[in-house]
Design a protein around this motif. Structure first.
Motif, PDB file in Angstrom:
ATOM      1  N   HIS A  59       0.856  -1.194   0.000  1.00  0.00           N
ATOM      2  CA  HIS A  59       0.000   0.000   0.000  1.00  0.00           C
ATOM      3  C   HIS A  59       0.889   1.240   0.000  1.00  0.00           C
ATOM      4  O   HIS A  59       2.095   1.153   0.214  1.00  0.00           O
ATOM      5  N   HIS A  61       1.414   3.916   1.886  1.00  0.00           N
ATOM      6  CA  HIS A  61       1.904   4.711   3.018  1.00  0.00           C
ATOM      7  C   HIS A  61       3.421   4.846   2.966  1.00  0.00           C
ATOM      8  O   HIS A  61       4.128   3.893   2.616  1.00  0.00           O
ATOM      9  N   HIS A  64       6.195   2.306   3.867  1.00  0.00           N
ATOM     10  CA  HIS A  64       6.361   1.087   3.067  1.00  0.00           C
ATOM     11  C   HIS A  64       7.011   1.362   1.708  1.00  0.00           C
ATOM     12  O   HIS A  64       7.337   0.419   0.985  1.00  0.00           O
ATOM     13  N   HIS A 152      -7.312  -1.639   4.967  1.00  0.00           N
ATOM     14  CA  HIS A 152      -6.408  -0.683   5.618  1.00  0.00           C
ATOM     15  C   HIS A 152      -6.434   0.597   4.778  1.00  0.00           C
ATOM     16  O   HIS A 152      -6.760   1.667   5.271  1.00  0.00           O
ATOM     17  N   ASP A 170      -0.255  -3.669   6.064  1.00  0.00           N
ATOM     18  CA  ASP A 170      -0.866  -3.224   7.332  1.00  0.00           C
ATOM     19  C   ASP A 170      -2.281  -3.748   7.537  1.00  0.00           C
ATOM     20  O   ASP A 170      -3.041  -3.197   8.333  1.00  0.00           O
TER      21      ASP A 170
HETATM   22 ZN   LIG Z   1      -0.241   1.705   6.392  1.00  0.00          ZN
END
Ligand SMILES: [Zn+2]
Ligand SMILES: [Zn+2]
Length: 232
Positions: A59, A61, A64, A152, A170
């Motif tokens: 994902h 974010h 990551h 998430h 996550d």
């Molecule tokens: Zn996340």
């Protein structure tokens, strides 16, 4: 190596995990904060960075994808991300979603005010835009697929190997300061979707969960959490 020939190398860099998966081919799930964490990990891994052919982003974010630009250039790997989280790779930061626990609600506000607006990774062009259907990893020498597992974030994806290992970003968490034991994510943009994604992973063979934060754990823990939700 396990019976069907998969080795998992976690890259531990303090807070967020990334993983290298080595079978007939080599792929990576998420990337460390800093390229130097990757270089350090490669010192104990018996193959070359250029053997990594694909980096799958669970994902968008920041924690990551922080070193994605450097690692893409360094390894020459293709980058795969779901369409709905691609904006994270384009230089915009995706806010931390709604808190599921009290600490999730509190920390989310703190993160979204004091941290997230100031963090964005260098823009990267994705080579593979993941959609709703599964993406087979067989062309990359790995028995398994990437699936869209929203909950998430809208575009969260998980790598599920035929041998039962699930790399979920996550969708689950297992560690301080987020939580004290393995559990469903403490942040969710849509909790119903998060539970549905888990039902999908569990019914498709997930046995060992490799979360984006904390140590791996048995899928039975998530199975029990979802069962409790069903009976309450
Ligand atoms: Zn996340
Ligand atoms: Zn994270």
């Amino acid at each position: 190596m396990n019976p069907i020939g998969v080795e998992v190398y976690p890259i531990d860099h303090g807070f967020t995990n990334s993983y290298i998966i080595h079978s007939e081919g080599t792929i990576m799930v998420d990337v460390p904060f800093k390229a130097r964490d990757f270089n350090k990990a490669m010192e104990r891994i018996p193959f070359e960075p250029a053997e990594i052919e694909l980096i799958i982003i669970t994902h968008g974010h920041f924690d990551h994808i922080a070193s994605l630009k450097e690692l893409k250039e360094f390894t020459g790997a293709k980058v795969a991300v779901h369409r709905d989280d691609m904006r994270g790779l384009k230089g915009s930061s995706i806010p931390v979603p709604t808190g599921v626990t009290l600490w999730g609600s509190v920390s989310r506000v703190l993160l979204n005010v004091f941290l997230t607006p100031f963090l964005s990774a260098s823009p990267v062009d994705a080579d593979i835009i993941l959609e709703e259907e599964g993406f087979s990893l067989s062309d990359y020498g790995v028995s398994g697929s990437v699936f869209h597992t929203p909950g998430h974030t809208e575009g969260s994806s998980s790598v599920l190997l035929d041998s039962g290992e699930a790399f979920v970003g996550d969708l689950a968490m297992n560690g301080f300061p987020l939580c004290f034991s393995p559990r469903l994510s403490i942040y969710s943009h849509d909790f119903e979707k998060l539970v549905d994604s888990w039902r999908f992973l569990l019914s498709n063979g997930a046995e060992m969960i490799y979360p984006g934060h904390g140590e791996p754990f048995s899928a039975d823990i998530i199975r029990e959490s979802i069962h409790k939700l069903d009976i309450t």
